[in-house]
Design a protein around this motif. Sequence first.
Motif, mmCIF file in Angstrom:
data_model
loop_
_atom_site.group_PDB
_atom_site.id
_atom_site.type_symbol
_atom_site.label_atom_id
_atom_site.label_comp_id
_atom_site.label_asym_id
_atom_site.label_seq_id
_atom_site.Cartn_x
_atom_site.Cartn_y
_atom_site.Cartn_z
ATOM 1 N N UNK A 265 54.209 22.059 30.206
ATOM 2 C CA UNK A 265 52.977 21.734 29.491
ATOM 3 C C UNK A 265 52.246 22.984 29.016
ATOM 4 N N UNK A 266 52.350 24.084 29.768
ATOM 5 C CA UNK A 266 51.669 25.316 29.387
ATOM 6 C C UNK A 266 52.110 25.783 28.005
ATOM 7 N N UNK A 267 53.407 25.722 27.736
ATOM 8 C CA UNK A 267 53.901 26.144 26.427
ATOM 9 C C UNK A 267 53.276 25.323 25.311
ATOM 10 N N UNK A 268 53.063 24.051 25.562
ATOM 11 C CA UNK A 268 52.435 23.183 24.571
ATOM 12 C C UNK A 268 50.982 23.583 24.335
ATOM 13 N N UNK A 269 50.264 23.845 25.422
ATOM 14 C CA UNK A 269 48.857 24.234 25.310
ATOM 15 C C UNK A 269 48.727 25.606 24.653
ATOM 16 N N UNK A 270 49.628 26.523 25.007
ATOM 17 C CA UNK A 270 49.602 27.858 24.407
ATOM 18 C C UNK A 270 49.826 27.770 22.898
ATOM 19 N N UNK A 271 50.708 26.873 22.470
ATOM 20 C CA UNK A 271 50.917 26.689 21.036
ATOM 21 C C UNK A 271 49.651 26.247 20.329
ATOM 22 N N UNK A 272 48.909 25.341 20.964
ATOM 23 C CA UNK A 272 47.633 24.899 20.396
ATOM 24 C C UNK A 272 46.644 26.057 20.356
ATOM 25 N N UNK A 273 46.587 26.827 21.451
ATOM 26 C CA UNK A 273 45.661 27.968 21.525
ATOM 27 C C UNK A 273 45.941 28.970 20.407
ATOM 28 N N UNK A 274 47.209 29.333 20.232
ATOM 29 C CA UNK A 274 47.572 30.317 19.210
ATOM 30 C C UNK A 274 47.256 29.793 17.805
ATOM 31 N N UNK A 275 47.589 28.538 17.568
ATOM 32 C CA UNK A 275 47.376 27.979 16.233
ATOM 33 C C UNK A 275 45.899 27.938 15.874
ATOM 34 N N UNK A 276 45.074 27.484 16.811
ATOM 35 C CA UNK A 276 43.640 27.384 16.533
ATOM 36 C C UNK A 276 43.012 28.764 16.396
ATOM 37 N N UNK A 277 43.415 29.708 17.240
ATOM 38 C CA UNK A 277 42.849 31.052 17.157
ATOM 39 C C UNK A 277 43.253 31.723 15.848
ATOM 40 N N UNK A 278 44.507 31.592 15.452
ATOM 41 C CA UNK A 278 44.966 32.196 14.198
ATOM 42 C C UNK A 278 44.197 31.623 13.009
ATOM 43 N N UNK A 279 44.022 30.318 13.005
ATOM 44 C CA UNK A 279 43.289 29.665 11.915
ATOM 45 C C UNK A 279 41.833 30.128 11.887
ATOM 46 N N UNK A 280 41.204 30.192 13.053
ATOM 47 C CA UNK A 280 39.793 30.578 13.105
ATOM 48 C C UNK A 280 39.580 32.053 12.759
ATOM 49 N N UNK A 281 40.575 32.887 13.030
ATOM 50 C CA UNK A 281 40.457 34.296 12.635
ATOM 51 C C UNK A 281 40.432 34.430 11.112
ATOM 52 N N UNK A 282 41.240 33.637 10.434
ATOM 53 C CA UNK A 282 41.240 33.652 8.969
ATOM 54 C C UNK A 282 39.889 33.192 8.433
ATOM 55 N N UNK A 283 39.333 32.146 9.031
ATOM 56 C CA UNK A 283 38.021 31.662 8.604
ATOM 57 C C UNK A 283 36.945 32.717 8.856
#
Length: 566
Positions: A265-283
Motif C-alpha cells: 500500500x505504501x507504494x500506492x500512497x507514495x505515487x499519489x504523494x509524488x503526483x500531487x506534489x509535482x502538480x502543485x509545484x508547477x502551479x
Amino acid sequence: MDFGAAAGANRSIGSNKSFGTPTRNKGAAKTIRGERNLLRGRQLDAGEESKYPSGIQLYLQPPTMDISLEMFEDLAVQRLKVLRVFEKQNLSGKNKFGTDWTDAILKELRDTKPSSLKQFFELAERVETGAQKILYEDYTKNREVDHVSHFILRLAYCRTEELRRWFVSHETDLFRLRWGLMKDNCPEELTNFMTASGLSYQPIDAQEKEKLRDDLIASAGYGMSTTKFDNEKFYKVPWTEAVDLVRVRRVLIKGGMAYIPSSELLSLVVGVFRAKLSHNLVLTCRALPVLEEDTRLVNLVQNLDKRYTGEDYGANKTAGRVMPQEIDQLSKRNFPICMKSMQEAINTTHHIKYKARLQYGLFLKGIGLTLEDAMKFFRGEFTKRTDVDVDKFEKEYAYGIRYNYGKEGKKKNWQPYDCMRIIMETVGAGENHGCPFRHHEAKTIRQRIEAYDLKKDEVDTILKKVEEGHFQIACGMHYSAVHLKELTTGSVSHPNQWYLESRGLGGGGEGGSKTNKHIKTVHAAVYNSQATQSTQDSQMDSQDDQSQLDMMDDTDLIAAMDSGNM
C-alpha cells in the motif's frame, strides 16, 4: 508573510499554541492554565484537531498564519538541511530505506548543530522503539513547523524542472521514512492520514479475490503462500496510480485496474504523494511572479537552493596558528585542488587576480592565518614582481586583504567560500579561482591529479565523475585516494573541511602522497549546480566586463561590490 487569503484564519506562528514566547498577562493566567490542561488531556476544539490529524500529510492546503521574515528564512534553512541529509545518505552506499540508512538519517537529524532537527520526524506520540513518549503539545507544534517549512521551500524549488525533480525526490524519501516510523510505532496515525487525505481504498470482495486467486498469487514477485494469501487484502485501483509497482511487475493488471496487496500500500500512497506534489509545484511556479512585489523575499527564494547549510568555517578551527612560511608546504598535501592551484599560481607568477584573492584569502583566514600574517604573506609574494613595490602593494592590494578580515568596507566578518559558491563562480581567461573540476579542461585536471602520484585507474575514475558533472563527488574521491580514508561526514561541501580532515589524517603536510587501490565512488553529498544554464549566460556577460575589471584595483572593486553594482 501571509500564506493564504483567509485573513480571518491568520494566526501567528509564535502564538501560545505554537512556538516562540507567548505574550501573557496576569488576567489571562487562569485561561492559559486551562488551555494547558486541555492540551495535556487532548481535548482541543474540533478545528485544531482537524488541522493536523496525522503526523504525515499530502500538503494540499497552504498555511494561513503570519510569520516574520526571520522565521521564514530559519524554517526554510532547517528543512533544506533535512533534505540534504537524505541526499547525502542516498549517496552513502547504504541500502536505501534499510536499517543502516534509516539509523544514519535519524542520528544526523538528531545530532545536527547548533540546533537539532528531530522535530522533523517527531510528529506523533511515539516514533522510535523504546523512546519516551512525545508530548502532545510538542508533536503538534512539530507538525506546524513541518507544514510551514514545506511550503516555504516549495517556493524556492518550483522555479525549474531540475529543482522540482530534486525537491520531489527528497520530499518523497522524507515521507517514506516517516511512514515507516509510524507503521512500526503508531499505526493509528496512518489510518488518520488515509482518512484525512481521502485515500479510502476499499478492498475487493471475497468472491472477486477467489476468482483471481491464481493470478494474484502469481503476480506477487516475492512469492505468496496460501495462508498469506487468505489473510491478505487486495485493493483495486487504476493502474496509473501504481506505476512503481507495475514497473517492477509486482501487481496484477486486469482491465486497466491494478490489484494491490495491503503490504504494498505504501507504494500506492507514495505515487499519489509524488503526483500531487509535482502538480502543485508547477502551479506554484506559475504563481511565483506575485512574489516579485515583495523584494524582501525575492533574493531569499531565488538563492535558497544554493544556500550553504554545512558547518561554519568562519573561525579558525585548527589546533594552532598557521604561519606564512608553512602555507606552501601545506598546500602540497592538505589543500583541496582548488586552493592548491591558486598557491601554485602565486609560486609561479607571484600574483593572482582579485576574485582569487577573495576566495583564497578567506580560505587562509579560515585555516588560521591572521590578518597580520596574511598581509605579510601576500606582500612577500606580490613584491617579488618587478612592477610591484611596497607602496603599490599598500595602495592596490592591502585594502582587499583587510576587507576579508572585516576591517574595511562593510566591516563584516566574511566567511570562507563553500563548494557550491566556488562551483557557481564565473571564471574568465587568466583567472585562477573557482573549482578546477568545474572550470578547467579535462587535460588540465588530469595533470593536476596525476601530480599526486595516483594510479591511472584512480585518475580515470575521478575524471569519469567530472565528466558526469559530479564535481563534489570527484573531489571526495580525490581526497580518499590521497589520504587513504574517506571524509568523516561522507561528503565534501567545503574546502576548509577538506583541509581540516587532511591535517588530522596526514599530519600537516609531511611526507609524500600515497595511493589507494580501491577508490569508493560514493559517500559524497552533491549539491548539483541546477543553474548551469544561467551560469553559462553570466559567464558570457562577465567576459564583456573583464577588461574593465582588470584595470580596477581592490579598493575600486570592493567598493563596487559593496554598492551592489557587481
